[in-house]
Design an enzyme around this catalytic site. Structure first.
Site, PDB file in Angstrom:
ATOM      1  N   ASP A  76       0.819  -1.215   0.000  1.00 35.31           N
ATOM      2  CA  ASP A  76       0.000   0.000   0.000  1.00 35.31           C
ATOM      3  C   ASP A  76       0.854   1.267   0.000  1.00 35.31           C
ATOM      4  O   ASP A  76       2.023   1.252   0.396  1.00 35.31           O
ATOM      5  CB  ASP A  76      -0.885   0.035   1.252  1.00 35.31           C
ATOM      6  CG  ASP A  76      -1.993  -0.995   1.228  1.00 35.31           C
ATOM      7  OD1 ASP A  76      -1.990  -1.849   0.329  1.00 35.31           O
ATOM      8  OD2 ASP A  76      -2.860  -0.942   2.126  1.00 35.31           O
ATOM      9  N   HIS A 230       3.757  -2.203   3.117  1.00 34.47           N
ATOM     10  CA  HIS A 230       3.815  -0.855   2.554  1.00 34.47           C
ATOM     11  C   HIS A 230       5.196  -0.635   1.933  1.00 34.47           C
ATOM     12  O   HIS A 230       6.206  -0.794   2.634  1.00 34.47           O
ATOM     13  CB  HIS A 230       3.567   0.194   3.640  1.00 34.47           C
ATOM     14  CG  HIS A 230       2.263   0.028   4.357  1.00 34.47           C
ATOM     15  ND1 HIS A 230       2.087  -0.912   5.359  1.00 34.47           N
ATOM     16  CD2 HIS A 230       1.068   0.660   4.211  1.00 34.47           C
ATOM     17  CE1 HIS A 230       0.838  -0.839   5.802  1.00 34.47           C
ATOM     18  NE2 HIS A 230       0.201   0.105   5.121  1.00 34.47           N
TER      19      HIS A 230
END
EC number: 3.5.1.104
Length: 273
Positions: A76, A230
């Protein structure tokens, strides 16, 4: 005597006023919608506290009589300055992943978006603002995903359908918003494993990477796992080689999301998306 009585009366009145003010303040602190929302937002910031999700996927395919185990690595908030290194690592290990991109970063790193797609990874949407209030309270989830989708489509020549809700779909993505997601033709993926990679920003990268890898490998127990990471954190990217190695040793293969074989992975257990 009369003067003393008046002073006592004034004191009593002041005490009464103070008591009312304190009571009102305490009531407001408990019932104020603004404070309730603020408390709720603080809770949803912690992705690790989201509920476990059981994937409504049919039995995995078999190869040579053995059940296939598939890990979906998802990243992400990118692309960012560590994404190129991550792509190099994935390429070296012949592993595919799924990326959920923020609109501003799509604009800043179009070459990385193009590379993600060209190297066989799936590129999906993660909103424009990553702002809980705008996305959920103001109902802008679908609008932001459409805008993000348009930016990505201009770079890779196709419009992805899969979205990753910032902070997870629960509680923000209520039934009304989920209806709009379905009407807009979008899909939603949460996760089954939270790597907690964001938690180790203040640790030395090597130590943080080891902890992140341990978090993932310890929790990888099912035939399919969707792993939240991430690619904007150095420790996250540094953890990937150990994660790939460890998951391979546990029998996992690595795949990107495929729209044609979508299966639901959301905290609401909403099979429409």
């Amino acid at each position: 005597m009369e003067k003393a009585l008046k002073i006592k009366q004034i004191v009593v009145v002041l005490i009464a006023i103070a008591a009312v003010a304190i009571g009102y303040y305490m009531f407001q602190s408990i019932t104020s919608p603004a404070k309730a929302v603020a408390k709720q937002e603080n809770v949803v910031q912690l992705a690790s506290e989201q509920p476990k999700v059981e994937m409504n996927k049919t039995a995995p395919s078999r190869f040579n009589g053995k059940e296939r185990k598939v890990a979906y690595l998802t990243f992400d908030d990118g692309p960012g300055k560590y994404t190129a290194e991550l792509l190099n690592t994935l390429k070296q290990h012949d592993a595919k992943a799924t990326f959920f991109l923020i609109g501003a970063n799509v604009k800043e790193f179009p070459d990385l978006v193009k590379r993600e797609n060209a190297e066989g990874h799936y590129v999906g949407m993660h909103s424009m603002t990553h702002n809980f209030a705008k996305l959920y309270k103001n109902g802008e989830y679908v609008n932001e995903m459409k805008e993000d989708q348009g930016l990505i489509a201009n770079i890779i020549g196709k419009s992805p359908k899969l979205t990753r809700p910032p902070y997870g779909s629960m509680p923000g993505l209520n039934e009304g918003l989920r209806n709009k997601v379905v009407e807009g033709g979008f899909k939603v993926w949460d996760w089954t494993i939270d790597s907690l990679d964001w938690r180790y920003n203040k640790m030395p990268v090597d130590a943080a990477a080891a902890q992140i890898a341990q978090n993932v490998l310890t929790n990888a127990t099912k035939p399919q796992e969707v792993i939240l990471m991430h690619d904007i954190h150095p420790q996250s990217v540094a953890a990937v080689p150990a994660i790939l190695k460890g998951l391979k040793e546990k029998g996992y293969e690595f795949e990107a999301y495929h729209e044609e074989s979508h299966f639901p992975v959301n905290f609401w257990h909403d099979n429409r998306m």
